[in-house]
Design a protein around this motif. Structure first.
Motif, PDB file in Angstrom:
ATOM      1  N   PHE A 112      45.204  33.662  33.879  1.00  0.00           N
ATOM      2  CA  PHE A 112      44.910  32.638  34.879  1.00  0.00           C
ATOM      3  C   PHE A 112      45.612  32.955  36.200  1.00  0.00           C
ATOM      4  N   ALA A 113      46.867  33.409  36.117  1.00  0.00           N
ATOM      5  CA  ALA A 113      47.609  33.755  37.327  1.00  0.00           C
ATOM      6  C   ALA A 113      46.923  34.887  38.083  1.00  0.00           C
ATOM      7  N   LEU A 114      46.433  35.873  37.340  1.00  0.00           N
ATOM      8  CA  LEU A 114      45.737  36.987  37.977  1.00  0.00           C
ATOM      9  C   LEU A 114      44.412  36.522  38.588  1.00  0.00           C
ATOM     10  N   LYS A 115      43.727  35.624  37.898  1.00  0.00           N
ATOM     11  CA  LYS A 115      42.493  35.049  38.451  1.00  0.00           C
ATOM     12  C   LYS A 115      42.793  34.332  39.769  1.00  0.00           C
ATOM     13  N   ALA A 116      43.887  33.588  39.804  1.00  0.00           N
ATOM     14  CA  ALA A 116      44.267  32.859  41.013  1.00  0.00           C
ATOM     15  C   ALA A 116      44.582  33.818  42.154  1.00  0.00           C
ATOM     16  N   ILE A 117      45.293  34.902  41.846  1.00  0.00           N
ATOM     17  CA  ILE A 117      45.629  35.891  42.873  1.00  0.00           C
ATOM     18  C   ILE A 117      44.358  36.519  43.438  1.00  0.00           C
ATOM     19  N   LYS A 118      43.424  36.860  42.552  1.00  0.00           N
ATOM     20  CA  LYS A 118      42.167  37.463  43.017  1.00  0.00           C
ATOM     21  C   LYS A 118      41.387  36.501  43.903  1.00  0.00           C
ATOM     22  N   GLN A 119      41.363  35.218  43.525  1.00  0.00           N
ATOM     23  CA  GLN A 119      40.639  34.238  44.329  1.00  0.00           C
ATOM     24  C   GLN A 119      41.309  34.053  45.686  1.00  0.00           C
TER      25      GLN A 119
END
Length: 364
Positions: A112-119
């Motif tokens: 989820f943290a990586l998804k947030a960074i990508k967004q």
């Protein structure tokens, strides 16, 4: 945790973006940031991308008094074909949770943290500079926010990600730097917080750095905190030495940070069938190798500079000029290869790069 959605509040007025040739390191920040809260019993919640802004935090917040905080550093690169890529970001999320564990901070959901960074990077994609050598630096960090003056683990935290377009970390670039061996101050000790990425480690390094800078040296070579004999890190980077054809890097021992660039260098050397070994090495051993004419290269590795060749080491009254003060062949090959992969000039046989538009890889 059950995956939550990310609320997005875009800024109404965008900042003026600097020209690529005006970029330094870590002084300019983009239009947006990611913020997520933790509290008991809710856990991590309220994930939001909001305009970059000051934090409202009480002076009694525990982070100010007991330094319960961790951080990471990674970069987004604009490649030759125009895509925006991250370099091994899942490794940063894994390390962030190792740091969390050491500092008694609740773990984050890495995917989820990586998804947030990508967004977040996708929203601020126009801030990713175009010139080679530049990048968008990504700084995730977690701070304790419970309002309590008492020595214990906090029950409240903020996880924040900010972005900064950056130029070269060292003004010397890939040219060799001068390093002084530090034999009075120590960075950390085994059993301490050296293997975690926490601000206190860096605060502890400032005094030695300040002193050597006055004598014309770029950074310090840290020795172990007990015997002050064994080599650990160089400045805020991991360190490598090529001795008689073999590349040696200090073995992870609980006080050395496990660098993502460090592991990438080791994987590259193994891929090229260049002998590489992780082991304990003393400053005396290094000096003896130098006297025998066997110390062929030395370099630091880290996210900010990638590779920083060492041209000179000062140990007490001894001066070690390495490879005639020039960048070594392996230093240059490693630097050219890692940056070539990052900017899309070269094939990525290790699948190190992740596009910001793709889903984070699922763990098995």
């Amino acid at each position: 945790m059950e995956e939550q959605t990310i609320r997005v509040q875009r800024c109404e007025t965008k900042k003026e973006k600097p020209q690529d040739d005006q970029l330094s390191f870590g002084k300019i920040f983009t239009d947006h940031m990611f913020v997520m809260d933790y509290s008991e019993p809710l856990g991590w919640h309220n994930a939001s991308i909001v305009p970059y802004q000051p934090l409202q935090i009480e002076p009694s917040a525990m982070v100010f008094h007991y330094a319960q905080s961790v951080f990471e550093g990674l970069k987004a690169y604009r490649t030759d074909n125009g895509s925006i890529e991250l370099f091994r970001p899942e490794k940063n999320m894994e390390r962030l949770n190792r740091s969390n564990d050491r500092l008694c901070i609740p773990p984050i959901d890495e995917e989820f943290a990586l998804k947030a960074i990508k967004q977040l990077v996708s929203i601020d994609r126009d801030w990713v500079p175009h010139t080679e050598g530049t990048s968008l630096y990504i700084r995730p960090f977690i701070i304790s926010t419970e309002t309590y003056i008492g020595v214990s683990a906090s029950t409240r935290y903020k996880f924040i990600v900010i972005l900064s377009p950056v130029g070269a970390y060292y003004k010397e670039g890939i040219n060799p730097v001068k390093i002084a061996v530090e034999d009075e101050y120590v960075r950390t000790v085994k059993g301490g917080t050296g293997e975690a990425k926490t601000g206190g480690n860096y605060a502890a390094s400032l005094k030695a750095q300040e002193l050597v800078a006055q004598t014309g040296y770029t950074q310090v070579l840290w020795l172990d905190g007990v015997e002050k004999k064994y080599i650990e890190e160089v400045g805020s980077m991991n360190v490598f030495f090529k001795i008689n054809g073999e590349v040696i890097t200090p073995k992870l021992n609980g006080s050395i940070l496990s660098g993502i660039t460090r592991s990438s260098v080791i994987e590259l050397l193994q891929h090229w069938d260049i002998p590489v070994v992780e082991k304990r090495i003393s400053i005396e051993e290094l000096y003896e190798a130098y006297q025998r004419g066997e110390l062929e290269e030395a370099f630091g590795s880290g996210t900010a500079a990638v590779i920083s060749p060492i041209g000179e080491l000062k140990w007490g009254d001894k001066q070690l000029i390495i490879n005639d003060g020039k960048t070594g062949d392996i230093s240059k090959k490693v630097y050219d290869t890692i940056t070539g992969i990052q900017y899309g000039h070269m094939e990525d046989p290790f699948n190190w790069m992740q596009n910001i538009e793709t889903e984070s890889p699922v763990k098995h």
